[in-house]
Scaffold this active site. Structure first.
Site, PDB file in Angstrom:
ATOM      1  N   GLU A 282      -0.022   1.411   2.238  1.00  0.00           N
ATOM      2  CA  GLU A 282      -0.202   0.784   3.554  1.00  0.00           C
ATOM      3  C   GLU A 282       0.027  -0.719   3.468  1.00  0.00           C
ATOM      4  O   GLU A 282      -0.923  -1.509   3.399  1.00  0.00           O
ATOM      5  CB  GLU A 282      -1.599   1.073   4.116  1.00  0.00           C
ATOM      6  CG  GLU A 282      -1.787   2.517   4.558  1.00  0.00           C
ATOM      7  CD  GLU A 282      -3.109   2.750   5.282  1.00  0.00           C
ATOM      8  OE1 GLU A 282      -4.014   1.893   5.199  1.00  0.00           O
ATOM      9  OE2 GLU A 282      -3.229   3.806   5.933  1.00  0.00           O
ATOM     10  N   GLU A 374      -0.435  10.059   5.484  1.00  0.00           N
ATOM     11  CA  GLU A 374      -1.898   9.973   5.614  1.00  0.00           C
ATOM     12  C   GLU A 374      -2.278   9.923   7.088  1.00  0.00           C
ATOM     13  O   GLU A 374      -1.657   9.208   7.870  1.00  0.00           O
ATOM     14  CB  GLU A 374      -2.426   8.724   4.911  1.00  0.00           C
ATOM     15  CG  GLU A 374      -3.941   8.552   5.013  1.00  0.00           C
ATOM     16  CD  GLU A 374      -4.428   7.276   4.334  1.00  0.00           C
ATOM     17  OE1 GLU A 374      -3.929   6.969   3.224  1.00  0.00           O
ATOM     18  OE2 GLU A 374      -5.287   6.580   4.898  1.00  0.00           O
TER      19      GLU A 374
END
Length: 456
Positions: A282, A374
């Site tokens: 991320e 995710e």
């Protein structure tokens, strides 16, 4: 015996070979390997390894296998020339047994040391070809078998993830939590449950880089990741290796670590059909240009060892295609990573990310190959109440667009995003309603419905 990792003291394997090669080996051959522990003491063991040739005569052979526990070391071997490199152990024939006639066997032996759970060896090969249980064992019929059996080596075709038949597929599965915190959740019983009861296609292996992860013990965490890849493979699931960068948010901070890690895991797993690489979890607080630069330096490292692998690139704003930073997918569409066979990550948490995020994904899906590596059913904090309506809307959209996903998390963390109630990983039940959270029950129900993998 459970088909996943079990204590070495109980290990007795029968494996086979589809092809041998050597100076006098024919194309069609096979073998079986029986591995049995004959003695064990504190920190050490003795094992017998019997190799039987089921195919044509072969002259000149090398047996190789992997010790998943990074603490296992070869001490001594006999009736062959034994060596070890990292976690891989090799035994080569010597003058009196280097030729194996059809039906002939050779009895080898070794002693070794171990730490931890002392798992059994995996990935037996003879002369570089994986053992399969018999000579010329046929592949599964189209449409039958595990997800990996059916789909084989994956590839990106257009905006889709495609199988060995060139047809778009959607992989549905679960992500681990940080393996430095929840290693007890990832064992033979939990992987068996994920593959058989949950009928998962995919295990995402979340290896944090900071937060007590890879940077503290590169060799140890690399070994743990490889062990989980093997467990996923044994269950017929794909393994998504996640280089879980979070803080700091600029992946370039970990560029050298990423090159070292991916060079190692790509070389070790290049021959597997079930491995996908996610090179930065991320990215946050950083521009798409910087993320793209990182990707274009790491991807060639993987390609050098595994030229055909699917690679997933993180995107700006915690892998939101920039939406969480006030941008959108256009920055990636207009300036894509210069590499083939890649996808772009998109993450969401259903209670926090709703219609604007779904609209971005829908637009981007017609221009970019996307993988939801995710997502959570709750808020972006990982806590709060599950948003069933938003989660259902998201999953229906992903099904419609054939976009694969991994849910956060297959763990018993004390947070509502976890699939299991706290304390579950101290036991052996990973499937019954009594151990599942509300989120876990919803995801198990969605994942365990039949896949639709096209084969023609």
């Amino acid at each position: 015996m459970n088909r996943f990792l079990a204590p070495l003291i109980t290990c007795a394997m029968v494996l086979g070979l589809t092809a041998l090669f050597g100076p006098q080996a024919a194309a069609a051959a096979g073998c079986k390997v029986d591995h049995t522990v004959t003695g064990q003491w504190q920190g050490g063991f003795r094992a017998a390894v019997k190799v039987t040739n089921l195919g044509d005569p072969v002259t000149g052979w090398t047996l190789k296998f992997t010790m998943p526990d990074a603490g296992q070391k070869l001490v001594q071997g006999w009736n062959g020339t034994w060596t070890q490199s990292g976690s891989e152990v090799f035994a080569a024939g010597v003058d009196h047994n280097r030729t194996l006639a059809t039906g002939a066997s050779v009895d080898l032996g070794m002693t070794g040391t171990f730490t931890g759970a002392n798992p059994k060896p995996t990935a037996f090969t003879l002369n570089g070809v994986a053992c399969t249980g018999s000579a010329e064992e046929p592949p599964p019929a189209p449409g039958t078998g595990t997800p990996v059996d059916i789909n084989g080596k994956l590839q990106v075709c257009g905006v889709h993830l495609c199988n060995q038949y060139g047809r778009p597929v959607q992989l549905r599965g679960m992500s681990t939590h940080g393996i430095q915190w929840f290693s007890k959740c990832y064992n033979a019983a939990s992987m068996d449950a994920l593959a058989q009861d949950w009928k998962s296609d995919l295990l995402r292996v979340a290896m944090y880089v900071q937060e007590g992860g890879y940077e503290t013990d590169p060799a140890g965490f690399t070994g743990r990741v490889n062990g989980l890849v093997d467990m996923a493979e044994a269950g017929g699931m794909y393994a998504l290796i996640d280089f879980h960068t979070l803080t700091p948010g600029d992946p370039n901070h970990n560029l050298d670590r990423a090159k070292t890690f991916f060079a190692s895991v790509a070389a070790r797993n290049a021959d597997k059909k079930n491995v996908i690489y996610e090179i930065a979890n991320e990215p946050n607080g950083v521009s798409w240009t910087a993320i793209k630069s990182y990707a274009e330096q790491v991807i060639p490292v993987i390609r050098a060892a595994d030229p055909d692998a699917v690679i997933v690139v993180g995107t700006r704003g915690w892998s939101s295609l920039g939406v969480s930073d006030g941008s959108d997918e256009s920055e990636v569409v207009d300036n894509p990573v210069r590499a083939d066979n890649i996808m772009y990550a998109f993450h969401f948490y259903a209670a926090s990310h709703k219609d604007p995020y779904r609209a971005t994904l829908s637009r981007a899906a017609s221009r970019l190959p996307l993988f939801v590596t995710e997502f959570g059913t709750v808020s972006a904090t990982g806590g709060g109440a599950m948003d069933r309506a938003s989660t259902t809307a998201w999953l229906d959209l992903l099904d419609q667009l054939k976009i694969g996903y991994a849910n956060w998390t297959y763990s018993d963390a004390d947070e509502s995003s976890a699939a299991f109630r706290p304390g579950t990983c101290n036991g052996g039940d990973y499937s019954s309603s009594g151990v599942l959270t509300e989120s876990g029950a919803l995801l198990k129900n969605r994942i365990s419905t039949p896949d639709s993998f096209p084969t023609g």
